[in-house]
Design an enzyme around this catalytic site. Sequence first.
Site, PDB file in Angstrom:
ATOM      1  N   GLY B 295      -9.228 -44.514  -8.555  1.00 13.09           N
ATOM      2  CA  GLY B 295      -8.730 -43.240  -9.227  1.00 13.09           C
ATOM      3  C   GLY B 295      -9.913 -42.132  -9.816  1.00 13.09           C
ATOM      4  O   GLY B 295     -11.429 -42.259  -9.529  1.00 13.09           O
ATOM      5  N   GLU B 296      -9.859 -41.760 -10.643  1.00 10.33           N
ATOM      6  CA  GLU B 296     -10.632 -40.917 -11.320  1.00 10.33           C
ATOM      7  C   GLU B 296     -11.548 -39.953 -10.338  1.00 10.33           C
ATOM      8  O   GLU B 296     -12.257 -39.053 -10.959  1.00 10.33           O
ATOM      9  CB  GLU B 296     -11.622 -42.210 -12.256  1.00 10.33           C
ATOM     10  CG  GLU B 296     -10.978 -43.005 -13.213  1.00 10.33           C
ATOM     11  CD  GLU B 296     -12.310 -43.317 -13.739  1.00 10.33           C
ATOM     12  OE1 GLU B 296     -13.567 -42.839 -13.487  1.00 10.33           O
ATOM     13  OE2 GLU B 296     -11.999 -44.382 -14.498  1.00 10.33           O
ATOM     14  N   ALA B 297     -10.823 -39.630  -9.288  1.00  7.99           N
ATOM     15  CA  ALA B 297     -11.779 -38.934  -8.574  1.00  7.99           C
ATOM     16  C   ALA B 297     -12.948 -39.169  -7.987  1.00  7.99           C
ATOM     17  O   ALA B 297     -13.921 -38.685  -7.706  1.00  7.99           O
ATOM     18  CB  ALA B 297     -12.209 -37.446  -9.112  1.00  7.99           C
TER      19      ALA B 297
END
Lengths: 340, 340
Positions: B295-297
């Site tokens: 996640g987290e881009a």
Amino acid sequence: MRELLDRIGPPDETARAACRRALDGKTKPRRSLGRLETLAEQIAALVSLRLPPVPEAAIVVAAADHGVAAEGVSAYPSEVTAQMVANFARGGAAINQLARNAGANLRIVPLALDRPTADLTQAPALSEPEFLAAVTEGYNAVPPECDLLCLGEMGIGNTTVAAAIVAALFGGGGARWAGRGTGVDDEGLARKRQAIDDALARHAAVLHDPLALAAAFGGRELAAILGATLAARRQRIPVVLDGFVCTAAVAPLAKLRADTLAHALASHVSAEAGHPMLLDELHLRPLLALDMRLGEASGAALAVLLLRAALACHSGMATFAEAGVSDKPSADGATTAAAS
Amino acid sequence: MRELLDRIGPPDETARAACRRALDGKTKPRRSLGRLETLAEQIAALVSLRLPPVPEAAIVVAAADHGVAAEGVSAYPSEVTAQMVANFARGGAAINQLARNAGANLRIVPLALDRPTADLTQAPALSEPEFLAAVTEGYNAVPPECDLLCLGEMGIGNTTVAAAIVAALFGGGGARWAGRGTGVDDEGLARKRQAIDDALARHAAVLHDPLALAAAFGGRELAAILGATLAARRQRIPVVLDGFVCTAAVAPLAKLRADTLAHALASHVSAEAGHPMLLDELHLRPLLALDMRLGEASGAALAVLLLRAALACHSGMATFAEAGVSDKPSADGATTAAAS
């Protein structure tokens, strides 16, 4: 060349394990960065450093012409090789833009463009001295101060040569390995299959010897890529392979000694029909699958972006302890902070 | 929000065709750059330019907490969300390194971390005003001067919420959509499946309404991602989606109107079990497959490297005519130079 292989050391498994431990301490679920982590470990083992710095990348593109082009195996005429080398020099080709985009030094190595190899369906494409000269030129083309080497090629007719080499190494003939290259039509594809089978028949006596067949099938640019790959292995420089032709060029090394390509990464799987099978044969897993089929190291110049990202990521991240972030919950559901 | 959708224009097919023609004139076999070409065309259509410049990218990471974490659906405790937001602020997380590596501006949007949503198995996670407030916060979080927007999230428990949303939209329940998230064990996975099925049963009355179910299942960070995606569509900014949670966050928009996500690119397919199925449902083809699940881009920040490379490549390349490179051979096997 065989003596050279004996002087190549194995990857540093201690560095790989140390890298693994370092990554496991960073603020993310373990192994959640997937291949960004295994790539970092692989490079750590190769360069013998726990956390390798972001590499300075260089791109070497070897170019040469092929007698087999006379068999009508390509959608483009032979003169395009020299025209594209001129385009490289002027900065107008795809690889010029992709190299600049990647911040990588680009070196073009044209090999005897005025002297195409012999047609491999009729004769040995290269004599042993010619082959060794091209290997040596590639060996010496690895730029100093480079710590990640991308390899690529340009040469009208060279997917036919590449397919013949891998057919000889892994079996299956033209029907298995011929693809459309730059976009040959059905009739051209049939001629290409035939040329591969003719080459296999003509050079049957040397097919058991990976280096002898590499000479007989030729491609000065393929030989140069083989040489550069050897040089990189000796210098512990990871190599990023481009597409089908580039991968075929180094395949004879894998047949000589199993771990010779331990430093080689497959940048992408191309749209050329034989490439996925060739990667499987070499146990190489590509980083990208973008339906590309250009060559010129274009796929390698994209993969280097991911490799640099992998190393930039790990070298900058905080550990759980540094960041005061809770690591795994304990067995009873309460939590323990790695920092505490 | 539905009125907003009606004011969104379609992609510019004239620009797409002009881009196609421009790429076909460049010195490479037609379409040989594969997805680098179709990406350029897609962006051309979206931004209404024949050859879009290399974009300035921004990354927005929305973070929030989830009442459902109390159901024991995650490997990490809820406090990790706030700890990671602090880690983002200090520059110690993976996305900080990956954003810097991509030359992208990073904006973190923490949403009411002191007020987790209600547990969606027990009650609506967000009231309608709470949902709209989070959507609006995301809508307004798109940085000015950004022409490529990467979206990502952080929120312990949010793969459960994401799985519940896509189960409601596409059918199949917890058994189909629950994955291991940050690394939940078998018992946690069973609890997660149950929580998804409980949520579907509790909110059966609103499952026909994509926005109502997005509110009922919640995730302020998911709502913010939905809002930012709407804002980008209105401003003709291409959006690069991250993994499963981010993609699930925008999935309700696709159910509202088929072309709402015409500007959305799937950066990667993650290791989260439901992600490949979700991408298929949305007809999105990921650029990367690197077994990531952070996640987290983080995946979006890698894909942006490829998008920038695609546009850098095409904007700098010479045409056949400019470079004096022979184009296709004529039908009789003789060659014609595009330059002649």
